[in-house]
Scaffold this active site. Sequence first.
Site, PDB file in Angstrom:
ATOM      1  CG  HIS A 312      -2.063   0.951   1.097  1.00 21.08           C
ATOM      2  ND1 HIS A 312      -1.952   2.291   1.396  1.00 21.08           N
ATOM      3  CD2 HIS A 312      -3.319   0.752   0.645  1.00 21.08           C
ATOM      4  CE1 HIS A 312      -3.115   2.864   1.146  1.00 21.08           C
ATOM      5  NE2 HIS A 312      -3.964   1.969   0.685  1.00 21.08           N
ATOM      6  CG  ASP A 369      -8.572  -4.372  -2.649  1.00 22.18           C
ATOM      7  OD1 ASP A 369      -9.768  -4.199  -2.358  1.00 22.18           O
ATOM      8  OD2 ASP A 369      -7.879  -3.510  -3.202  1.00 22.18           O
TER       9      ASP A 369
HETATM   10  N1  ACO Z   1       4.218  -7.679  -4.771  1.00 23.52           N
HETATM   11  C1  ACO Z   1       5.565  -7.650  -4.902  1.00 23.52           C
HETATM   12  N2  ACO Z   1       6.295  -6.523  -4.728  1.00 23.52           N
HETATM   13  C2  ACO Z   1       5.659  -5.396  -4.404  1.00 23.52           C
HETATM   14  C3  ACO Z   1       4.260  -5.358  -4.251  1.00 23.52           C
HETATM   15  C4  ACO Z   1       3.539  -6.554  -4.443  1.00 23.52           C
HETATM   16  N3  ACO Z   1       2.202  -6.590  -4.315  1.00 23.52           N
HETATM   17  N4  ACO Z   1       3.886  -4.100  -3.943  1.00 23.52           N
HETATM   18  C5  ACO Z   1       5.010  -3.377  -3.902  1.00 23.52           C
HETATM   19  N5  ACO Z   1       6.091  -4.152  -4.186  1.00 23.52           N
HETATM   20  C6  ACO Z   1       7.491  -3.745  -4.189  1.00 23.52           C
HETATM   21  C7  ACO Z   1       7.844  -2.971  -5.450  1.00 23.52           C
HETATM   22  O1  ACO Z   1       8.305  -3.836  -6.463  1.00 23.52           O
HETATM   23  C8  ACO Z   1       8.921  -2.049  -4.928  1.00 23.52           C
HETATM   24  O2  ACO Z   1      10.115  -2.785  -4.810  1.00 23.52           O
HETATM   25  P1  ACO Z   1      11.555  -2.074  -5.054  1.00 23.52           P
HETATM   26  O3  ACO Z   1      11.680  -1.064  -3.963  1.00 23.52           O
HETATM   27  O4  ACO Z   1      12.535  -3.179  -4.988  1.00 23.52           O
HETATM   28  O5  ACO Z   1      11.479  -1.448  -6.432  1.00 23.52           O
HETATM   29  C9  ACO Z   1       8.467  -1.694  -3.528  1.00 23.52           C
HETATM   30  O6  ACO Z   1       7.671  -2.818  -3.107  1.00 23.52           O
HETATM   31  C10 ACO Z   1       7.624  -0.428  -3.441  1.00 23.52           C
HETATM   32  O7  ACO Z   1       6.548  -0.562  -4.352  1.00 23.52           O
HETATM   33  P2  ACO Z   1       5.942   0.642  -5.182  1.00 23.52           P
HETATM   34  O8  ACO Z   1       5.307   0.104  -6.421  1.00 23.52           O
HETATM   35  O9  ACO Z   1       6.960   1.717  -5.357  1.00 23.52           O
HETATM   36  O10 ACO Z   1       4.842   1.170  -4.182  1.00 23.52           O
HETATM   37  P3  ACO Z   1       3.612   2.101  -4.538  1.00 23.52           P
HETATM   38  O11 ACO Z   1       3.301   2.844  -3.308  1.00 23.52           O
HETATM   39  O12 ACO Z   1       3.887   2.900  -5.768  1.00 23.52           O
HETATM   40  O13 ACO Z   1       2.442   1.068  -4.912  1.00 23.52           O
HETATM   41  C11 ACO Z   1       0.666  -0.479  -4.676  1.00 23.52           C
HETATM   42  C12 ACO Z   1       1.470   0.659  -4.017  1.00 23.52           C
HETATM   43  C13 ACO Z   1       0.191  -0.051  -6.066  1.00 23.52           C
HETATM   44  C14 ACO Z   1      -0.560  -0.758  -3.839  1.00 23.52           C
HETATM   45  C15 ACO Z   1       1.563  -1.735  -4.780  1.00 23.52           C
HETATM   46  O14 ACO Z   1       1.934  -2.173  -3.491  1.00 23.52           O
HETATM   47  C16 ACO Z   1       0.884  -2.880  -5.535  1.00 23.52           C
HETATM   48  O15 ACO Z   1       0.994  -2.917  -6.763  1.00 23.52           O
HETATM   49  N6  ACO Z   1       0.162  -3.800  -4.810  1.00 23.52           N
HETATM   50  C17 ACO Z   1      -0.580  -4.867  -5.481  1.00 23.52           C
HETATM   51  C18 ACO Z   1      -1.911  -4.332  -5.984  1.00 23.52           C
HETATM   52  C19 ACO Z   1      -2.906  -4.073  -4.852  1.00 23.52           C
HETATM   53  O16 ACO Z   1      -3.103  -4.897  -3.987  1.00 23.52           O
HETATM   54  N7  ACO Z   1      -3.563  -2.904  -4.928  1.00 23.52           N
HETATM   55  C20 ACO Z   1      -4.578  -2.525  -3.942  1.00 23.52           C
HETATM   56  C21 ACO Z   1      -4.077  -1.444  -3.030  1.00 23.52           C
HETATM   57  S1  ACO Z   1      -5.311  -1.019  -1.819  1.00 23.52           S
HETATM   58  C22 ACO Z   1      -6.383  -0.071  -2.665  1.00 23.52           C
HETATM   59  O17 ACO Z   1      -6.073   0.635  -3.582  1.00 23.52           O
HETATM   60  C23 ACO Z   1      -7.773  -0.134  -2.312  1.00 23.52           C
END
Ligand code: ACO
Length: 429
Positions: A312, A369
Site C-alpha cells: 500500500h 483487498d
Molecule cells: N508484490 C511484490 N512486490 C511489491 C508489491 C507486491 N504486491 N507491492 C510493492 N512491491 C514492491 C515494489 O516492487 C517495490 O520494490 P523495489 O523497492 O525493490 O522497487 C516496492 O515494493 C515499493 O513498491 P511501489 O510500487 O513503489 O509502491 P507504490 O506505493 O507505488 O504502490 C501499490 C502501491 C500499487 C498498492 C503496490 O503495493 C501494488 O501494486 N500492490 C498490489 C496491488 C494491490 O493490492 N492494490 C490494492 C491497493 S489497496 C487499494 O487501492 C484499495
Amino acid sequence: MLNIKNTGTATLTIGDKTIKLPILEGSEHEKAIDIRALRKETGFITYDPGFVNTGCCKSDITYIDGEKGILRYRGYGINDLADTCEFVEVAYLLVHGTLPNKKQQTEFSEHLNNHSMLHEDMRHFFNNFPDHAHPMATLSAMAVSLSSFYPELEDTSTQENIDYKVTRLLSKMRTAAAFSYKKSIGHPIVQPRHDLTYCENFLNMMFSTPVNNYQVDPIVAKALNKLLILHADHEQNCSASVVKMVGSSEANLYASISAGICALWGPLHGGANQHVIEMLERIIEEDNGDVKKVIERAKDKNDSFRLMGVGHRVYKSYDPRAKVAKQMCKDVLAKLGTNDPLVDLAQELEEAVLADEYFQSRSLYPNIDFYTGLTYRAMGIPTNMFTVMFAIGRIPGWIAQWLEMKEDPHGRIGRPRQIYTGPTQRSIS
Ligand code: ACO
C-alpha cells in the site's frame, strides 16, 4: 477547515537565492512545506511522480497514520464505526461531518428509499450492454447518465439539495449495480423495496428471482454493512483524486464520480479484490497450490507479477481495514458453515509474506483487498462484482471529498506541471 497552523518557515537555497517557505501543521501534527510560491519566486517546480510527497489539499474528512495503522473518519476509529454503525450513518457522517441524530437518520433513509428506482428510460440502457460487459463499465456509464436524467441536482447551494444529490447517487448506484448483475446473467431485474434496509435491498435486488422466495440472510446483510463501511473513504487515494481533479474543472458530481469509478477499477487500486481471487485460483490450478513459487515470482525483478492484495502506498504496517476484513471473513465462513480452500491458501500466502525479508524490508502487508474478496465470495457475490461493491461503499467518500473541494477557498483547477524531455525546436525540412 479545522486546526491548520502556520508553525514556522523552511529555508530553501538554490544557487545564490534563498527563500523562506511556510511550514503548515495539521491537527494530528502532520507537517508540510507550503510551496505555492516556489515557481513564482525561483522558476523551479517540484518533481514527484505518483504524488508520493505532494499534499494537494487540507481536509477534515479522513485521517490515516500509515506507520501506526490508524484510520479514522471525521475522528472516529474505523473499528468503532464498523462495529457499531449502519453504513447509511457513516455515509451521513462523511458528508456532513457528524453522525446523524434519530430524526436526521430517518430523513436520510427516507430520501434513500424515495430515490431508489431508476428512470425507466435509464433502465433500458442495460439491454444494450453485451452480457459479458464488466459491471464496472456499466456502473460508470450509469453514473454519468444520471446527470442527463436529473440535471436539476447540479445545484449544491442548499443543504437540502446536497442531501438529495447524495441520497440519489447512493441509492440509484446501488440499484444500477444490481441491475447490471442481473443483466449479465440474463435474469429479469428486481426493483428496490421500501421495507428493506440499504444492504438488504441490495442483496434482494441481486439474488431474488420471480421463481424463488429469497430471504436476506442477516449474517450476510451485516457483513455487507461492515464491508461498505470499510470501503467508505480513504482520503486522497487514486480514485478520490480523480473525482476531485474532474470536479476541479467544474464538471458535475456525476461526471466526477463516473471517472472515479473508472480509476477504482484498475488492478492496482480497487480492482485488486477481483484479482486476488483470480490469483489464488491460478495458484491452485496452475501451480498446484505452491505458495513458495508464487512468492519467488513476486520478488523477481524480471517478472512483472505482483502479489495482489499486498502492499500500500500509505500503510507501512498492517492495513487496519484488512485486519477487520480478515476476522470478518473467518466469522462469515464459520456462521454460514462453509469452507473455502482459497481462504486456507490466502492464510498460507499471508504467513509466507509476513515471514519473508523482501516484503518485511519494503513494509508490504496485506491490504483491504486481500480478504474482502474472499468474504464477498462467501456471501455469494460473483467475482466480477467485487469492485462494484467497493465502488458502492466508496460513493459517500467521493461525494464528501468532492464537496470539500468545492468549498475550499484555495481550490483551483487541478493542473500539474512537467519536466519536458522531448526534442528541442527542430524544423521540418
Ligand atoms: N508484490 C511484490 N512486490 C511489491 C508489491 C507486491 N504486491 N507491492 C510493492 N512491491 C514492491 C515494489 O516492487 C517495490 O520494490 P523495489 O523497492 O525493490 O522497487 C516496492 O515494493 C515499493 O513498491 P511501489 O510500487 O513503489 O509502491 P507504490 O506505493 O507505488 O504502490 C501499490 C502501491 C500499487 C498498492 C503496490 O503495493 C501494488 O501494486 N500492490 C498490489 C496491488 C494491490 O493490492 N492494490 C490494492 C491497493 S489497496 C487499494 O487501492 C484499495
